[in-house]
Write a protein that holds these residues in place. Structure first.
Motif, PDB file in Angstrom:
ATOM      1  N   ILE A  86      -1.959  77.443  46.845  1.00  0.00           N
ATOM      2  CA  ILE A  86      -3.206  77.984  47.233  1.00  0.00           C
ATOM      3  C   ILE A  86      -4.176  76.913  47.138  1.00  0.00           C
ATOM      4  N   ASN A  87      -4.253  76.197  45.698  1.00  0.00           N
ATOM      5  CA  ASN A  87      -5.397  75.314  45.596  1.00  0.00           C
ATOM      6  C   ASN A  87      -5.082  73.920  46.521  1.00  0.00           C
ATOM      7  N   SER A 111      -6.381  74.830  49.724  1.00  0.00           N
ATOM      8  CA  SER A 111      -7.788  75.496  50.054  1.00  0.00           C
ATOM      9  C   SER A 111      -8.711  74.959  50.788  1.00  0.00           C
ATOM     10  N   GLU A 112      -9.177  75.614  51.814  1.00  0.00           N
ATOM     11  CA  GLU A 112     -10.027  74.796  52.811  1.00  0.00           C
ATOM     12  C   GLU A 112     -11.508  74.903  52.252  1.00  0.00           C
ATOM     13  N   ASP A 113     -11.876  75.575  51.271  1.00  0.00           N
ATOM     14  CA  ASP A 113     -13.150  75.624  50.855  1.00  0.00           C
ATOM     15  C   ASP A 113     -13.548  74.933  49.577  1.00  0.00           C
ATOM     16  N   LYS A 137     -12.378  75.580  46.836  1.00  0.00           N
ATOM     17  CA  LYS A 137     -12.599  76.378  45.372  1.00  0.00           C
ATOM     18  C   LYS A 137     -11.168  76.161  44.748  1.00  0.00           C
ATOM     19  N   GLN A 138     -11.094  76.350  43.352  1.00  0.00           N
ATOM     20  CA  GLN A 138     -10.079  76.024  42.560  1.00  0.00           C
ATOM     21  C   GLN A 138      -9.789  77.625  42.039  1.00  0.00           C
ATOM     22  N   TYR A 139      -8.610  78.325  42.709  1.00  0.00           N
ATOM     23  CA  TYR A 139      -8.316  79.695  42.217  1.00  0.00           C
ATOM     24  C   TYR A 139      -7.742  79.718  40.965  1.00  0.00           C
ATOM     25  N   TYR A 191      -4.382  83.284  52.497  1.00  0.00           N
ATOM     26  CA  TYR A 191      -4.699  81.891  52.607  1.00  0.00           C
ATOM     27  C   TYR A 191      -3.860  80.967  53.931  1.00  0.00           C
TER      28      TYR A 191
END
Length: 148
Positions: A26-27, A30-32, A34-36, A47
């Motif tokens: 996911i990280n 990540s397109e934004d 943000k670190q989830y 995602y």
């Protein structure tokens, strides 16, 4: 396609490895920016990521975590132009030192021809797929051994 293997270790450790892997994916996608964290994950979390097909083509897929039951179940669906691939892992205690891990993979398309093709290709590549699943189970066992 489905396969089950008895694994040494704790299913909690295995589930934690799955969550670490999911978060890394996911990280990385990540397109934004943000670190989830694990607290961000829930059933329905989605995602997008780039994947390569077996034929070498790249495509963007939507990934949805459809079921997350801590230490028991992880199910993800991958939505592409071809259809929906579903991957699931089920963990079940056997005794103090063993748990059963069941891996299942499926494909569904709204086009009958793609469903038939998947079924046929599954049969043709069943030996190869079994080898890949054995390798995945072996690699996971190595990771579990290093964590215990």
């Amino acid at each position: 396609m489905e396969a089950t293997r008895l694994m040494r270790g704790k299913k909690e450790t295995c589930y934690k490895l799955f969550m670490e892997s999911i978060l890394a994916d996911i990280n990385a996608n990540s397109e934004d920016g943000k670190q989830y964290t694990e607290s961000d994950l829930h059933s329905g979390f989605t995602y997008y990521k780039q994947l390569k097909t077996k034929m070498g083509q790249e495509g963007r897929v939507k990934v949805e975590l459809t079921e997350l039951v801590p230490n028991e179940v992880y199910v993800a669906k991958f939505f592409s132009a071809q259809g929906v691939n579903t991957v699931s892992y089920h963990l079940e205690d056997e005794d103090e030192d063993l748990f059963a891990l069941t891996y299942e993979e499926d494909f569904i398309s709204d086009k009958t021809s793609k469903n038939l093709n998947f079924s046929l290709m599954n049969k043709l590549f069943s030996r190869s797929s079994k080898k890949k699943m054995d390798l995945m189970f072996n690699q996971l066992q190595t990771l579990l051994d290093s964590k215990e």
